[in-house]
Design a protein around this motif. Structure first.
Motif, PDB file in Angstrom:
ATOM      1  N   ASN A   1       0.807  -1.228   0.000  1.00 35.41           N
ATOM      2  CA  ASN A   1       0.000   0.000   0.000  1.00 35.41           C
ATOM      3  C   ASN A   1       0.834   1.268   0.000  1.00 35.41           C
ATOM      4  OD1 ASN A   1      -2.377  -1.497   0.085  1.00 35.41           O
ATOM      5  ND2 ASN A   1      -2.249  -1.702   2.298  1.00 35.41           N
ATOM      6  N   ASN A   2       2.133   1.140  -0.163  1.00 31.32           N
ATOM      7  CA  ASN A   2       3.029   2.294  -0.102  1.00 31.32           C
ATOM      8  C   ASN A   2       3.499   2.722  -1.489  1.00 31.32           C
ATOM      9  OD1 ASN A   2       4.077   0.347   2.508  1.00 31.32           O
ATOM     10  ND2 ASN A   2       3.143   2.315   2.924  1.00 31.32           N
ATOM     11  N   LYS A   3       2.570   2.852  -2.400  1.00 37.65           N
ATOM     12  CA  LYS A   3       2.872   3.145  -3.804  1.00 37.65           C
ATOM     13  C   LYS A   3       3.565   4.498  -4.028  1.00 37.65           C
ATOM     14  CE  LYS A   3      -1.187   0.535  -5.358  1.00 37.65           C
ATOM     15  NZ  LYS A   3      -0.622  -0.755  -5.411  1.00 37.65           N
ATOM     16  N   HIS A   4       3.464   5.415  -3.064  1.00 36.10           N
ATOM     17  CA  HIS A   4       4.052   6.742  -3.210  1.00 36.10           C
ATOM     18  C   HIS A   4       5.470   6.838  -2.651  1.00 36.10           C
ATOM     19  CE1 HIS A   4       0.128   8.104  -4.457  1.00 36.10           C
ATOM     20  NE2 HIS A   4      -0.394   7.611  -3.353  1.00 36.10           N
ATOM     21  N   LEU A   5       5.955   5.763  -2.055  1.00 35.70           N
ATOM     22  CA  LEU A   5       7.260   5.767  -1.414  1.00 35.70           C
ATOM     23  C   LEU A   5       8.361   6.092  -2.421  1.00 35.70           C
ATOM     24  CD1 LEU A   5       8.112   5.224   1.520  1.00 35.70           C
ATOM     25  CD2 LEU A   5       8.671   2.901   0.837  1.00 35.70           C
ATOM     26  N   ILE A   6       9.186   7.069  -2.072  1.00 36.01           N
ATOM     27  CA  ILE A   6      10.286   7.507  -2.931  1.00 36.01           C
ATOM     28  C   ILE A   6      11.629   7.054  -2.374  1.00 36.01           C
ATOM     29  CG2 ILE A   6      11.509   9.536  -3.806  1.00 36.01           C
ATOM     30  CD1 ILE A   6       8.790  10.967  -3.840  1.00 36.01           C
ATOM     31  N   SER A   7      11.756   7.046  -1.051  1.00 40.98           N
ATOM     32  CA  SER A   7      13.015   6.707  -0.403  1.00 40.98           C
ATOM     33  C   SER A   7      12.779   5.631   0.659  1.00 40.98           C
ATOM     34  CB  SER A   7      13.610   7.960   0.251  1.00 40.98           C
ATOM     35  OG  SER A   7      14.785   7.646   0.962  1.00 40.98           O
ATOM     36  N   LEU A   8      13.599   4.565   0.604  1.00 38.79           N
ATOM     37  CA  LEU A   8      13.478   3.459   1.548  1.00 38.79           C
ATOM     38  C   LEU A   8      14.871   3.079   2.050  1.00 38.79           C
ATOM     39  CD1 LEU A   8      11.799   1.280   2.966  1.00 38.79           C
ATOM     40  CD2 LEU A   8      11.958  -0.092   0.876  1.00 38.79           C
ATOM     41  N   ASN A   9      15.091   3.263   3.350  1.00 39.63           N
ATOM     42  CA  ASN A   9      16.373   2.937   3.969  1.00 39.63           C
ATOM     43  C   ASN A   9      16.161   1.788   4.945  1.00 39.63           C
ATOM     44  OD1 ASN A   9      18.780   2.779   5.341  1.00 39.63           O
ATOM     45  ND2 ASN A   9      18.935   4.966   5.763  1.00 39.63           N
ATOM     46  N   LEU A  10      16.694   0.632   4.607  1.00 36.16           N
ATOM     47  CA  LEU A  10      16.600  -0.567   5.445  1.00 36.16           C
ATOM     48  C   LEU A  10      17.994  -1.002   5.889  1.00 36.16           C
ATOM     49  CD1 LEU A  10      13.986  -2.501   3.263  1.00 36.16           C
ATOM     50  CD2 LEU A  10      13.557  -1.236   5.385  1.00 36.16           C
ATOM     51  N   SER A  11      18.898  -0.069   6.022  1.00 36.86           N
ATOM     52  CA  SER A  11      20.285  -0.384   6.367  1.00 36.86           C
ATOM     53  C   SER A  11      20.427  -0.773   7.835  1.00 36.86           C
ATOM     54  CB  SER A  11      21.183   0.812   6.054  1.00 36.86           C
ATOM     55  OG  SER A  11      20.849   1.908   6.887  1.00 36.86           O
ATOM     56  N   ASN A  12      21.545  -1.425   8.124  1.00 37.02           N
ATOM     57  CA  ASN A  12      21.906  -1.769   9.495  1.00 37.02           C
ATOM     58  C   ASN A  12      20.851  -2.621  10.207  1.00 37.02           C
ATOM     59  OD1 ASN A  12      24.504  -0.236   9.751  1.00 37.02           O
ATOM     60  ND2 ASN A  12      23.110   1.420   9.180  1.00 37.02           N
ATOM     61  N   ASN A  13      20.415  -3.651   9.527  1.00 37.49           N
ATOM     62  CA  ASN A  13      19.522  -4.644  10.101  1.00 37.49           C
ATOM     63  C   ASN A  13      20.192  -6.000   9.978  1.00 37.49           C
ATOM     64  OD1 ASN A  13      16.834  -3.424  10.932  1.00 37.49           O
ATOM     65  ND2 ASN A  13      17.107  -2.493   8.921  1.00 37.49           N
ATOM     66  N   LEU A  14      19.414  -7.050  10.026  1.00 31.99           N
ATOM     67  CA  LEU A  14      19.933  -8.409   9.874  1.00 31.99           C
ATOM     68  C   LEU A  14      19.288  -9.097   8.678  1.00 31.99           C
ATOM     69  CD1 LEU A  14      19.734  -9.428  13.653  1.00 31.99           C
ATOM     70  CD2 LEU A  14      21.754  -8.649  12.391  1.00 31.99           C
ATOM     71  N   ILE A  15      18.901  -8.327   7.682  1.00 32.56           N
ATOM     72  CA  ILE A  15      18.163  -8.856   6.534  1.00 32.56           C
ATOM     73  C   ILE A  15      19.037  -9.843   5.770  1.00 32.56           C
ATOM     74  CG2 ILE A  15      17.003  -8.296   4.360  1.00 32.56           C
ATOM     75  CD1 ILE A  15      16.465  -5.480   5.617  1.00 32.56           C
ATOM     76  N   ALA A  16      18.558 -11.071   5.701  1.00 24.97           N
ATOM     77  CA  ALA A  16      19.261 -12.121   4.968  1.00 24.97           C
ATOM     78  C   ALA A  16      18.496 -12.516   3.719  1.00 24.97           C
ATOM     79  CB  ALA A  16      19.469 -13.344   5.858  1.00 24.97           C
TER      80      ALA A  16
ATOM     81  N   PHE B   1       9.409  -5.896  -3.179  1.00 26.76           N
ATOM     82  CA  PHE B   1       9.293  -4.476  -3.528  1.00 26.76           C
ATOM     83  C   PHE B   1       8.317  -4.258  -4.689  1.00 26.76           C
ATOM     84  CE2 PHE B   1      13.726  -5.300  -2.114  1.00 26.76           C
ATOM     85  CZ  PHE B   1      13.683  -4.605  -0.918  1.00 26.76           C
ATOM     86  N   ASN B   2       7.364  -5.150  -4.861  1.00 25.70           N
ATOM     87  CA  ASN B   2       6.570  -5.194  -6.089  1.00 25.70           C
ATOM     88  C   ASN B   2       5.667  -3.992  -6.361  1.00 25.70           C
ATOM     89  OD1 ASN B   2       4.831  -5.953  -4.038  1.00 25.70           O
ATOM     90  ND2 ASN B   2       3.761  -7.458  -5.272  1.00 25.70           N
ATOM     91  N   SER B   3       5.319  -3.188  -5.383  1.00 26.96           N
ATOM     92  CA  SER B   3       4.429  -2.058  -5.660  1.00 26.96           C
ATOM     93  C   SER B   3       5.148  -0.716  -5.610  1.00 26.96           C
ATOM     94  CB  SER B   3       3.264  -2.053  -4.661  1.00 26.96           C
ATOM     95  OG  SER B   3       3.759  -1.841  -3.356  1.00 26.96           O
ATOM     96  N   LEU B   4       6.454  -0.727  -5.480  1.00 24.56           N
ATOM     97  CA  LEU B   4       7.206   0.514  -5.279  1.00 24.56           C
ATOM     98  C   LEU B   4       7.719   1.104  -6.590  1.00 24.56           C
ATOM     99  CD1 LEU B   4       9.166  -0.440  -2.040  1.00 24.56           C
ATOM    100  CD2 LEU B   4       7.007   0.790  -2.261  1.00 24.56           C
ATOM    101  N   THR B   5       6.823   1.370  -7.492  1.00 26.22           N
ATOM    102  CA  THR B   5       7.202   1.878  -8.816  1.00 26.22           C
ATOM    103  C   THR B   5       7.706   3.317  -8.785  1.00 26.22           C
ATOM    104  OG1 THR B   5       4.902   2.447  -9.250  1.00 26.22           O
ATOM    105  CG2 THR B   5       5.670   0.306 -10.057  1.00 26.22           C
ATOM    106  N   SER B   6       7.465   4.061  -7.693  1.00 22.37           N
ATOM    107  CA  SER B   6       7.947   5.442  -7.570  1.00 22.37           C
ATOM    108  C   SER B   6       9.268   5.541  -6.809  1.00 22.37           C
ATOM    109  CB  SER B   6       6.904   6.298  -6.845  1.00 22.37           C
ATOM    110  OG  SER B   6       5.713   6.358  -7.573  1.00 22.37           O
ATOM    111  N   LEU B   7       9.740   4.437  -6.256  1.00 19.82           N
ATOM    112  CA  LEU B   7      10.946   4.446  -5.431  1.00 19.82           C
ATOM    113  C   LEU B   7      12.164   4.852  -6.249  1.00 19.82           C
ATOM    114  CD1 LEU B   7      11.541   3.630  -2.424  1.00 19.82           C
ATOM    115  CD2 LEU B   7      12.524   1.548  -3.368  1.00 19.82           C
ATOM    116  N   THR B   8      12.931   5.832  -5.741  1.00 20.60           N
ATOM    117  CA  THR B   8      14.159   6.264  -6.416  1.00 20.60           C
ATOM    118  C   THR B   8      15.411   5.919  -5.606  1.00 20.60           C
ATOM    119  OG1 THR B   8      14.077   8.493  -5.467  1.00 20.60           O
ATOM    120  CG2 THR B   8      13.000   8.158  -7.613  1.00 20.60           C
ATOM    121  N   PHE B   9      15.262   5.671  -4.301  1.00 20.33           N
ATOM    122  CA  PHE B   9      16.396   5.429  -3.417  1.00 20.33           C
ATOM    123  C   PHE B   9      16.122   4.195  -2.564  1.00 20.33           C
ATOM    124  CE2 PHE B   9      18.349   5.836   0.764  1.00 20.33           C
ATOM    125  CZ  PHE B   9      19.649   6.190   0.483  1.00 20.33           C
ATOM    126  N   LEU B  10      17.037   3.205  -2.594  1.00 17.39           N
ATOM    127  CA  LEU B  10      16.916   2.015  -1.768  1.00 17.39           C
ATOM    128  C   LEU B  10      18.272   1.699  -1.153  1.00 17.39           C
ATOM    129  CD1 LEU B  10      15.391  -0.444  -0.660  1.00 17.39           C
ATOM    130  CD2 LEU B  10      15.844  -1.605  -2.840  1.00 17.39           C
TER     131      LEU B  10
END
Length: 181
Positions: free
Chosen positions: A68-83, A90-99
């Protein structure tokens, strides 16, 4: 105090036990809630433009996490334990410019992981454990300008892996285990 407002930005620390559907910028540092609980709350915030979830012990990004976050432009998921990330993470993030996925535990980038990110310009994957880049890891990222793969464990790169990156201006692959044939 769990959350404070700085202008129009809500900065939260600690447990995430709220759902605010009008928030446009959200920073969650050191959140103790589980991945599923955080993602459940984020899905309700359909006006989000900028989201940072760092230092929060996230271990994976489930499919449809940002549906539901179709307007998201910037997403910072750094410094986690994502494996783990999935094809549909990320299937609905068509507006995202920064990951930013730096400083996680990613070991591989599955084919088509970023295929829906048509507007993505900046992708940072540094300081992970990436050994494998699949042939279509960066498929359809035609707007991507900056790709940081530094400080991983990449051993080889297939010839055509960057073929869809028509706008790529900077590629950082420093400090890897690359073997040049």
């Amino acid at each position: 105090k769990l959350c404070t407002c700085v202008g129009q930005i809500v900065v939260c620390q600690g447990n995430l036990n709220f759902a605010i559907n009008f928030v446009k910028d959200l920073i969650l540092n050191s959140a103790n809630d589980s991945t599923s609980k955080i993602i459940t709350h984020i899905k309700k915030m359909n006006l989000l433009l900028s989201l940072e979830i760092s230092h929060s012990l996230l271990t994976s990004i489930p499919s449809n996490a940002f549906l539901n976050n179709k307007h998201l432009i910037s997403l910072n998921l750094s410094n986690n334990l994502i494996a783990t990330i999935f094809q549909q993470s990320f299937n609905s993030l068509t507006s995202l410019t920064f990951l930013n996925l730096c400083n996680n535990n990613l070991q591989a980038l599955p084919a088509l992981s970023f295929q829906y990110l048509k507007s993505l310009r900046y992708l940072c994957l540094c300081n992970n454990l990436i050994k494998t880049l699949f042939r279509k890891s960066f498929f359809q990222l035609s707007a991507l300008e900056f790709l940081d793969l530094s400080r991983n464990q990449i051993q080889s790169i297939v010839n055509d892996i960057f073929d869809d990156l028509f706008e790529l201006k900077e590629l950082n692959i420093k400090v890897n285990d690359l073997y040049i044939k």
